[in-house]
Design an enzyme around this catalytic site. Structure first.
Site, mmCIF file in Angstrom:
data_model
loop_
_atom_site.group_PDB
_atom_site.id
_atom_site.type_symbol
_atom_site.label_atom_id
_atom_site.label_comp_id
_atom_site.label_asym_id
_atom_site.label_seq_id
_atom_site.Cartn_x
_atom_site.Cartn_y
_atom_site.Cartn_z
ATOM 1 C CD GLU A 168 -1.401 -2.336 2.055
ATOM 2 O OE1 GLU A 168 -2.210 -3.009 2.710
ATOM 3 O OE2 GLU A 168 -0.168 -2.588 2.028
ATOM 4 C CB CYS B 293 -1.084 -0.354 5.326
ATOM 5 S SG CYS B 293 0.614 -0.886 5.004
ATOM 6 C CB ALA C 14 20.330 -42.801 -7.906
ATOM 7 C CD1 TRP D 114 23.058 -33.426 -15.359
ATOM 8 C CD2 TRP D 114 21.828 -33.105 -13.523
ATOM 9 N NE1 TRP D 114 23.727 -32.525 -14.573
ATOM 10 C CE2 TRP D 114 22.986 -32.305 -13.439
ATOM 11 C CE3 TRP D 114 20.920 -33.076 -12.476
ATOM 12 C CZ2 TRP D 114 23.252 -31.485 -12.343
ATOM 13 C CZ3 TRP D 114 21.176 -32.256 -11.404
ATOM 14 C CH2 TRP D 114 22.328 -31.470 -11.344
#
Length: 367
Positions: A54, A86, A164, A172
């Site tokens: 704000e 605010c 894995a 990867w």
């Protein structure tokens, strides 16, 4: 809800999303100021949580804020914290109407901001695009209402759920597109979490890379004994990128001192009779420290413990078009599930192809 209200609130929500991962412990808020159908100011919570959305929007609007409508994604604060409320700023600027998507459940606010605006003669409307605001604020709401951050678990695996080969080769499985997406996701979270086994086996950096100058998430490692590599990448960068270590109360004091000397923040946890780190207790500690959104990247034992304890709010999976077979290492550790009714359930929310991989987003079925 008018078409204009929905359109401007959607704009405010898009601005708010820019703060995700950058503003904790504060919520990521967006604000749009509209005067005579023209946007005169806009803002979002700035890095570190201040200034608030704000205040940024009002500064941009200047005198044009008088008589304007403010669209705010979360109830404006009404308490004195590190900055003035605010609500006071909106009233002082002469804003005529405030449209709020979601009331703030924080006990320091919780309707107080809306009441202050109404007392000052400001017209207030609430609930505009509330469901969208709730989704955006899931992390903040989780910390306020449950005392812990929202948890997203990321799994990247082969078609048959392996991370894995039997020999441990994992880089990867997924392609570069999926890895770039992971970095983009990390940037929207307060913290990246891994278990001690992953930290030892992979020597990860856990940073956001390839996206320019961004605020790095806190790196969090759960390791009961703190048996982590003191010469690894996490240790080498502990003074430049925040590193928090959740460890058991029986960890070696010399190791605690060594990690503190490297710049890590230590979070000791009572391991109790189980002599293990309790996931719920650890998440409560992270919530107490201000975290609202945590991105967990494994390993298998940590992922299984979070799932078993029903602490995963969102599951993001990256699946690669490769099969590794039963001898490959599974993405999840043992969960002790004997019957399907005991297994945690998630509802599919999104499916996206990323080059040769598939991204799936799953939401906790009970959420």
């Amino acid at each position: 809800m008018s078409v204009d209200d929905a359109r401007h609130m959607a704009h405010a929500l898009s601005l708010a999303s820019r703060g995700l991962g950058n503003v904790w412990p504060n919520p990521a808020v967006g604000c749009v100021l509209v005067n005579e159908k023209r946007v005169v100011g806009r803002g979002w919570t700035q890095p570190g949580g201040r200034p608030h959305a704000e205040v940024v929007a009002l500064a941009q609007a200047g005198d044009a804020a008088r008589g304007a409508t403010a669209y705010v994604t979360l109830e404006p604060c009404s308490h004195h914290g590190k900055t003035p409320p605010c609500t006071n700023a909106l009233i002082a600027a002469g804003v005529a109407r405030v449209v709020v998507a979601l009331q703030d459940p924080d006990p320091r606010v919780n309707g107080g901001g809306l009441a202050a605006l109404r007392r000052a003669g400001v017209s207030v409307a609430t609930g505009v695009m509330e469901a969208e605001a709730v989704r955006l604020q899931r992390g903040f709401l989780s910390r306020v209402e449950r005392g812990r951050p929202m948890v997203t678990l990321k799994l990247a695996s082969s078609l048959d759920g392996r991370i894995a080969t039997a020999t441990g080769e994992s880089r990867w499985i997924t392609g570069p597109g999926a890895r770039r997406r992971v970095h983009a996701l990390r940037a929207t979270y307060d913290a990246v979490l891994v278990g001690g086994g992953t930290a030892r086996a992979d020597d990860p950096e856990l940073t956001v890379r390839g996206l320019g100058d961004v605020r790095q998430p806190v790196r969090v490692v759960w390791s009961r004994h703190l048996d982590l590599p003191l010469l690894g990448k996490l240790a080498a960068s502990a003074r430049t990128v925040p590193l928090w270590l959740c460890h058991g109360d029986d960890a070696d004091p010399d190791l605690c001192a060594a990690w503190e000397g490297l710049g890590a923040q230590m979070i000791p946890l009572d391991t109790g009779r189980s002599r293990q780190i309790d996931p719920a207790t650890a998440l409560q500690a992270l919530g107490d420290a201000g975290l609202t959104r945590v991105f967990c990247e494994g390993g298998g034992a940590l992922a299984a413990s979070l799932l078993t304890a029903n602490l995963v709010d969102q599951l993001i999976t990256f699946s690669a078009g490769v099969a590794l077979g039963a001898e490959g290492r599974p993405s999840l550790g043992a969960m002790g599930v004997d019957r399907l009714a005991e297994a945690p359930r998630f509802a599919l929310a999104e499916v996206t192809a990323i080059a040769g991989d598939v991204l799936q987003v799953w939401e906790r079925a009970s959420a």
